[in-house]
Write an enzyme that holds these catalytic residues in place. Structure first.
Site, PDB file in Angstrom:
ATOM      1  CG  HIS A 113      -1.717  -0.546   1.035  1.00 16.81           C
ATOM      2  ND1 HIS A 113      -2.128  -2.289   1.136  1.00 16.81           N
ATOM      3  CD2 HIS A 113      -3.311  -0.612  -0.338  1.00 16.81           C
ATOM      4  CE1 HIS A 113      -3.090  -2.578   1.144  1.00 16.81           C
ATOM      5  NE2 HIS A 113      -3.896  -1.895  -0.113  1.00 16.81           N
ATOM      6  CD  GLU A 145     -10.556  -7.407  -2.287  1.00 13.68           C
ATOM      7  OE1 GLU A 145      -9.483  -6.268  -2.742  1.00 13.68           O
ATOM      8  OE2 GLU A 145     -10.897  -6.417  -1.323  1.00 13.68           O
ATOM      9  CG  ASP A 170      -5.847  -7.700  -1.175  1.00  6.20           C
ATOM     10  OD1 ASP A 170      -4.246  -8.067  -1.048  1.00  6.20           O
ATOM     11  OD2 ASP A 170      -6.650  -6.951  -0.986  1.00  6.20           O
ATOM     12  CB  CYS A 214     -10.237  -1.272  -9.049  1.00  2.79           C
ATOM     13  SG  CYS A 214     -10.800  -2.111  -7.610  1.00  2.79           S
TER      14      CYS A 214
HETATM   15  C1  PEP Z   1      -6.317  -4.589  -4.955  1.00  2.33           C
HETATM   16  O1  PEP Z   1      -6.690  -5.307  -3.359  1.00  2.33           O
HETATM   17  O2  PEP Z   1      -6.481  -5.108  -5.889  1.00  2.33           O
HETATM   18  C2  PEP Z   1      -7.650  -3.664  -4.056  1.00  2.33           C
HETATM   19  C3  PEP Z   1      -7.781  -2.830  -5.223  1.00  2.33           C
HETATM   20  O3  PEP Z   1      -7.715  -3.123  -2.888  1.00  2.33           O
HETATM   21  P1  PEP Z   1      -6.704  -2.497  -2.323  1.00  2.33           P
HETATM   22  O4  PEP Z   1      -5.200  -2.516  -2.773  1.00  2.33           O
HETATM   23  O5  PEP Z   1      -6.848  -1.354  -1.469  1.00  2.33           O
HETATM   24  O6  PEP Z   1      -6.482  -3.655  -1.041  1.00  2.33           O
HETATM   25 MG    MG Z   2      -7.465  -5.236  -1.957  1.00  2.00          MG
END
Ligand code: PEP
Ligand code: MG
Length: 579
Positions: free
Chosen positions: A191, A433, A457, A504
């Site tokens: 992140h 995910e 994920d 996403c």
């Molecule tokens: C993902 O897991 O692809 C996602 C978009 O959520 P995050 O990156 O916030 O875990």
């Molecule tokens: Mg995620």
């Protein structure tokens, strides 16, 4: 001059002096101080003890009123250690004799004591080792927080060098002064990397032991395009990179010119490009970069950069401001995705042994209903202001969808009773995910209005590879046939059920995946704002026929290496300047 290779996570070039920040969860590298800094460093140790005692005393008093018992006893033990003058003296003596930083002295002495305790046969004493580690962490937090203040008041351009960065630390960086980021730890979709990308700060992670070879004030080049970090470059290298930096800025500028043009393939297929945001003030950037809405609003950041939970009004204000920027364009608000690396584990009383498989995300919300309902109320209230949609993260089964929808209905009823307006038909979506949600997408699709594939994920859980762990970063790849099969399955199931589907995760912002995703049937991508122009350029350069061919070929391949090489070569042919 020293050249280090890591993983490129945020594009761009930067040349600036190093500012090193430490992280409380790792061994603090040995760093020397000058004789003239000795007194200040010893004072820092004293202040850290004083502040830690103050903080613990408050916590102890609060526990006294609430539960008392065991927790209070633990705080009392910690306080006894902190009041122990001989412990403090050992630490200040080390600073004095060895000319090392306060952090290093605290860490060294306390770890020595902990190691000694853990060897003792008596269980009571050996268990005290854990207390010593807690005390170490508590003191380091005090010492490092003070450094964080320094970071908040930067007056010159710097490159941040750290063992590991949390997403919230990264989010706090001042874009005007923090020119580049490099860390020992991390992976492409950790992140902190995602935040660096959304801030547009060039970053390289997974450099393993960079912190041991850089000193504060060293000149550092960050090449966020190729994952290279150069420490103390010679004059010729600096000149080369200054030139490269200029060329890169020109390319960015050129790409910005396509902002107003549609994301449409050469044979006329329209693609929707949405933006991912962490903070409501990024919404403006999404529009500036040519995004058509928000496909993922990571609302947990509202929660992460503060000590107390946000109120309903604070949630509402953030959503209302986002909607007012986007007007009638879609805004997909994802409910809190706390936990794993988006939970300051040190804040938890009992850190989880395996947080990525623990109480995170929707599971955390379903066990903290007051907090969850506060957010749902705010989202529903904001739903009358524009095209607001709601999305639930990390769904693993149908039961969770049912439970979540039931809670949403409860909140709707509360609002009805209070005569507060909201959109009764607010579209409800889930993130796919986890392998379990991908494998059961056909059934989940009946109960929701849309899916969004969180490839970050999904990749991590399918391959059993921690997305933020540099030791296994080479094993983390969305090009793996297992991941791609799941993605294809989800897309097909969404199409069959005639519900919207988007991607996403970070795959949507990587040029090499665009043809494949379009060829597999994706028509909506949600990505970090700075990458929108490049991805749009990619889309405008291809035909759907070519994308279908790419997808067909790739889905027939059975090795990750073969797939990633093929995708890279195919994308390079279309958009060479992106590589
Ligand atoms: C993902 O897991 O692809 C996602 C978009 O959520 P995050 O990156 O916030 O875990
Ligand atoms: Mg995620």
């Amino acid at each position: 001059m020293e050249i280090k290779k890591g993983i490129a996570v945020s594009p761009g070039i930067s040349i600036a002096k190093a500012l090193i920040i430490d992280s409380e969860d790792y061994r603090i590298p040995r760093r020397s101080i000058k004789v003239s800094q000795r007194a200040d460093e010893i004072q820092r140790v004293r202040n850290a003890f004083k502040d830690a005692i103050g903080e613990l005393t408050e916590l102890e008093a609060a526990q006294g009123k609430a539960e008392g018992g065991k927790i209070k006893d633990i705080f009392a033990v910690h306080l006894r250690f902190l009041h122990d003058r001989s412990l403090r003296k050992k630490i200040t003596d080390l600073v004095h004799s060895d000319l090392v930083t306060a952090e290093y002295a605290v860490s060294t002495i306390l770890r020595e004591i902990a190691a000694h305790f853990s060897k003792v046969k008596d269980a009571y004493i050996s268990e005290r080792a854990a207390d010593i580690y807690d005390i170490e962490r508590r003191l380091l937090i005090q010492l490092l927080d003070r450094k964080r203040e320094d970071i908040e008041h930067l007056t010159e351009e710097v490159t941040i060098i750290a063992r590991e960065l949390s997403p919230i630390q990264t989010a706090g960086f001042d874009r005007n002064f923090v020119k580049g980021i490099a860390s020992d730890a991390g992976g492409r979709t950790s992140h902190a990397a995602i935040v660096a990308r959304s801030l547009g700060i060039p970053a390289v992670v997974a450099l393993e032991n960079l912190t041991e070879s850089v000193r504060g004030g060293d000149t550092v080049i960050i090449d966020g395009n190729h994952g290279i970090v150069i420490v103390n470059p010679d004059d010729q290298t600096i000149r080369q990179y200054e030139e490269y930096e200029k060329e890169f800025a020109e390319l960015e500028h050129k790409l910005d010119a396509i902002r107003g043009k549609p994301a449409v393939t050469r044979d006329g297929v329209k693609i929707t490009l949405l933006g991912n945001i962490e903070f409501h003030d990024e919404a403006e950037t999404v529009l500036q970069k040519g995004g058509q809405g928000i496909g993922l609003y990571r609302t947990e950041y509202l929660y992460l950069n503060r000590q107390s939970e946000p109120t309903e009004e604070e949630h509402y204000q953030a959503y209302a401001e986002t909607v007012s920027v986007l007007q009638d364009r879609p805004v997909i608000i994802r409910t809190l995705d706390l936990g794993a690396d988006k939970y300051t584990q040190r804040k938890r009383f009992a850190p989880e042994p395996n947080p990525f498989l623990g109480l995170r995300s929707i599971r955390f919300c379903l066990q903290n209903l007051t907090m969850f309902k506060t957010q749902l109320r705010a989202i529903l209230r904001a739903s009358v202001l524009g095209d607001v949609r709601i999305m639930f993260p990390l769904i693993t089964n149908l039961h969770e969808v049912m439970q979540t929808k039931m809670i949403l209905r409860d909140v709707m009823e509360d609002l009805d009773e209070e005569s507060i307006a909201y959109n009764k038909d607010i579209p409800i979506g889930i993130m796919i995910e986890t392998p379990s949600s991908a494998l059961t997408a056909f059934s989940l699709a009946r109960d929701v209005d849309f899916f969004s594939i969180g490839t970050n994920d999904l990749t991590q859980y399918t391959l059993a590879v921690d997305r933020g762990n540099e030791l296994v970063a080479a094993l983390y790849s969305s090009s793996d046939p297992a991941v791609l099969r799941l993605i294809r399955m989800v897309i097909q199931d969404a199409h069959k059920a005639q519900i919207d589907i988007s991607v996403c995760g970070e795959m949507a912002s990587e040029p090499e995946y665009i043809m494949l995703l379009l060829g597999m049937g994706i028509r909506t991508l949600s990505l970090t704002a700075p990458m929108i122009p490049e991805i749009k350029q990619m889309i405008r350069s291809v035909t759907m026929e070519h994308c279908n061919n790419v997808a067909r070929k790739v889905l027939g391949m059975n090795s990750e290496r073969q797939i990633s090489n093929y995708l890279r070569a195919a994308a390079r042919k279309i958009l060479p300047e992106a590589f």
